[in-house]
Write a protein that holds these residues in place. Sequence first.
Motif, PDB file in Angstrom:
ATOM      1  N   GLY A   1       0.829  -1.201   0.000  1.00 46.22           N
ATOM      2  CA  GLY A   1       0.000   0.000   0.000  1.00 46.22           C
ATOM      3  C   GLY A   1       0.858   1.244   0.000  1.00 46.22           C
ATOM      4  N   CYS A   2       0.518   2.214   0.835  1.00 50.36           N
ATOM      5  CA  CYS A   2       1.282   3.461   0.857  1.00 50.36           C
ATOM      6  C   CYS A   2       1.217   4.073   2.252  1.00 50.36           C
ATOM      7  CB  CYS A   2       0.710   4.443  -0.174  1.00 50.36           C
ATOM      8  SG  CYS A   2       1.769   5.866  -0.514  1.00 50.36           S
ATOM      9  N   VAL A   3       2.320   4.682   2.676  1.00 46.92           N
ATOM     10  CA  VAL A   3       2.394   5.437   3.925  1.00 46.92           C
ATOM     11  C   VAL A   3       2.624   6.898   3.559  1.00 46.92           C
ATOM     12  CG1 VAL A   3       3.631   5.762   6.093  1.00 46.92           C
ATOM     13  CG2 VAL A   3       3.323   3.461   5.175  1.00 46.92           C
ATOM     14  N   VAL A   4       1.880   7.821   4.188  1.00 49.24           N
ATOM     15  CA  VAL A   4       2.031   9.238   3.879  1.00 49.24           C
ATOM     16  C   VAL A   4       2.150  10.053   5.155  1.00 49.24           C
ATOM     17  CG1 VAL A   4       0.727   9.024   1.720  1.00 49.24           C
ATOM     18  CG2 VAL A   4      -0.452   9.722   3.802  1.00 49.24           C
ATOM     19  N   SER A   5       2.773  11.218   5.031  1.00 44.34           N
ATOM     20  CA  SER A   5       2.902  12.155   6.147  1.00 44.34           C
ATOM     21  C   SER A   5       3.236  13.524   5.593  1.00 44.34           C
ATOM     22  CB  SER A   5       4.017  11.709   7.102  1.00 44.34           C
ATOM     23  OG  SER A   5       4.284  12.722   8.056  1.00 44.34           O
ATOM     24  N   GLU A   6       2.746  14.580   6.267  1.00 43.51           N
ATOM     25  CA  GLU A   6       3.166  15.930   5.873  1.00 43.51           C
ATOM     26  C   GLU A   6       4.302  16.430   6.755  1.00 43.51           C
ATOM     27  OE1 GLU A   6       0.427  19.191   6.396  1.00 43.51           O
ATOM     28  OE2 GLU A   6      -0.743  18.085   7.875  1.00 43.51           O
ATOM     29  N   SER A   7       4.739  15.610   7.736  1.00 45.44           N
ATOM     30  CA  SER A   7       5.852  15.989   8.610  1.00 45.44           C
ATOM     31  C   SER A   7       7.178  15.562   8.001  1.00 45.44           C
ATOM     32  CB  SER A   7       5.687  15.347   9.993  1.00 45.44           C
ATOM     33  OG  SER A   7       4.523  15.802  10.629  1.00 45.44           O
ATOM     34  N   GLU A   8       8.248  16.183   8.459  1.00 47.27           N
ATOM     35  CA  GLU A   8       9.567  15.854   7.940  1.00 47.27           C
ATOM     36  C   GLU A   8      10.022  14.486   8.444  1.00 47.27           C
ATOM     37  OE1 GLU A   8      10.275  18.607  11.538  1.00 47.27           O
ATOM     38  OE2 GLU A   8       8.823  18.350   9.896  1.00 47.27           O
ATOM     39  N   PRO A   9      10.763  13.716   7.623  1.00 45.21           N
ATOM     40  CA  PRO A   9      11.299  12.433   8.078  1.00 45.21           C
ATOM     41  C   PRO A   9      12.120  12.617   9.349  1.00 45.21           C
ATOM     42  CG  PRO A   9      11.600  12.661   5.712  1.00 45.21           C
ATOM     43  CD  PRO A   9      11.105  13.991   6.211  1.00 45.21           C
ATOM     44  N   GLY A  10      11.981  11.647  10.258  1.00 44.75           N
ATOM     45  CA  GLY A  10      12.705  11.714  11.518  1.00 44.75           C
ATOM     46  C   GLY A  10      11.943  12.393  12.635  1.00 44.75           C
ATOM     47  N   ARG A  11      10.841  13.052  12.319  1.00 43.53           N
ATOM     48  CA  ARG A  11      10.069  13.743  13.357  1.00 43.53           C
ATOM     49  C   ARG A  11       9.231  12.738  14.146  1.00 43.53           C
ATOM     50  NH1 ARG A  11       7.775  18.743  14.688  1.00 43.53           N
ATOM     51  NH2 ARG A  11       5.700  18.591  15.626  1.00 43.53           N
TER      52      ARG A  11
END
Length: 361
Positions: A191-201
Motif C-alpha cells: 500500500g502506501c504510507v504518507v505524512s506531511e511531517s519531515e522524516p525523523g520527526r
Amino acid sequence: MTQALSDAERRDWLKLARTENVGPITFDQLLQRFGTAARALEALPDLAKRGGRNIRLATDAAVDKELADGAALGARLIASCEAAFPSALAALDPPPPILWARGRIEILDRSGVAIVGARVASAAGQRFARGLASELGQAGHVIVSGLARGIDAAAHEGGLPTGTVAVLGGGIDDIYPPEHAGLYARIVEAGCVVSESEPGRTAVARDFPHRNRIISGLSRAVVVVEAELRSGSLITARLAGEQGREVLAVPGSPLDPRAKGTNDLIRQGAALCDGAEDVLRALEGLRSLHEPDRRYDQGPPADPDDALRASVAALLSPTPVSRDELVGATGGPAPAVFAALVELALAGRCELLPGGMVSSS
C-alpha cells in the motif's frame, strides 16, 4: 490546476512550507499573492516585520537534510500543485502544501474510505473493522487509517490485500506504536504510507489533528467503528463533515463507553453503518470532489497601510470571525485586508482557519 515543478521549485515549496507560522492557509495565500514560492520567500521577512515581528525562515541546511533523509528512505516528496498529488486531498481548501509518500503512490488516487476508531478496541469491534475493510477493498476502495492500535490496525489488516494507506502524525518513518513495525513494512510493500511531517520527526499531540485532516481528506467517506466521547476519531469525523465527505458510525451498546461516541454521531446525523452495503450506498449519493481552481499567477494586491493593519489586528479575538466580517468592519478593500491578515499570521499574531475564518493567536 496542476503544474510541473523543477527540483529547485519543489525545494522552494518545501522551504516555504517549513518556515515558522506558514500553515496551509497562509501558504496558499502567499502563492496567490506572489505567484511562486521563491518570490514569497523573498517577501516573507518584510511581511512579518509589517505584522509586528521578525520571522525565522527554514534554513537551507534543514531543507537539504529533509530531502536527503526522505530520499534515503525511498520516499517521494509531492507538492500539492503536482499531478501526482492525491486528487481527493487536492480538493481541500486549502490542501497541505506538501506530502511525503512511501510505497505504491498510485493508489492514493483511488477511491478511499477511512475506517477509524478506538485504540483500546473490543475484539468484536476489531473483527468488524477488519471485515468491513476487506469487503470495501474487494468493492474497489482503498482503506485509509492512522496505523494506531485497535480499530486502525484491524482496518489496515483487512485492506492489505486490496490496498491500504497509513497516515502518520510524525515523519514518514515514525512507526508508532513500535509493535506495528511489521504492519508498517507490509503497508509500504502493498500500500502506501504518507505524512506531511519531515522524516525523523516524532509525533506530538498537536500533530494528530493535522494527521486526521489528511485521513478524512484522502477519503470519500469516514466510518467510525468505536469511539468514546472525547476520542480523536470524532475529530476525524467532524473534519470529514466539514470537507463534504460522508460520515458513518457503527452503533453499539449504551453500556459500552466505546459506543458513546459513535451513538452520538448517529444522533447528530451521521449515517448508521452495520455493513459494507451501507458505506457503498452512501458513496453512490456523494457528489464528486472537485479541486478548487488555484491560479498562482495573480499580481500582488495593494499593500495594506499601517492604519488598516492596526484596525484589523484590533478587531481580532480568540473567537473566530470570517474574513468578510473583517472587511465590512474595517471598510478596507478585501485584498488589502486579506494581505494584512497574512502579515499578522506570519508574525504569529493571528491564526488563519479553514472556511475563511480567523482568530487571534
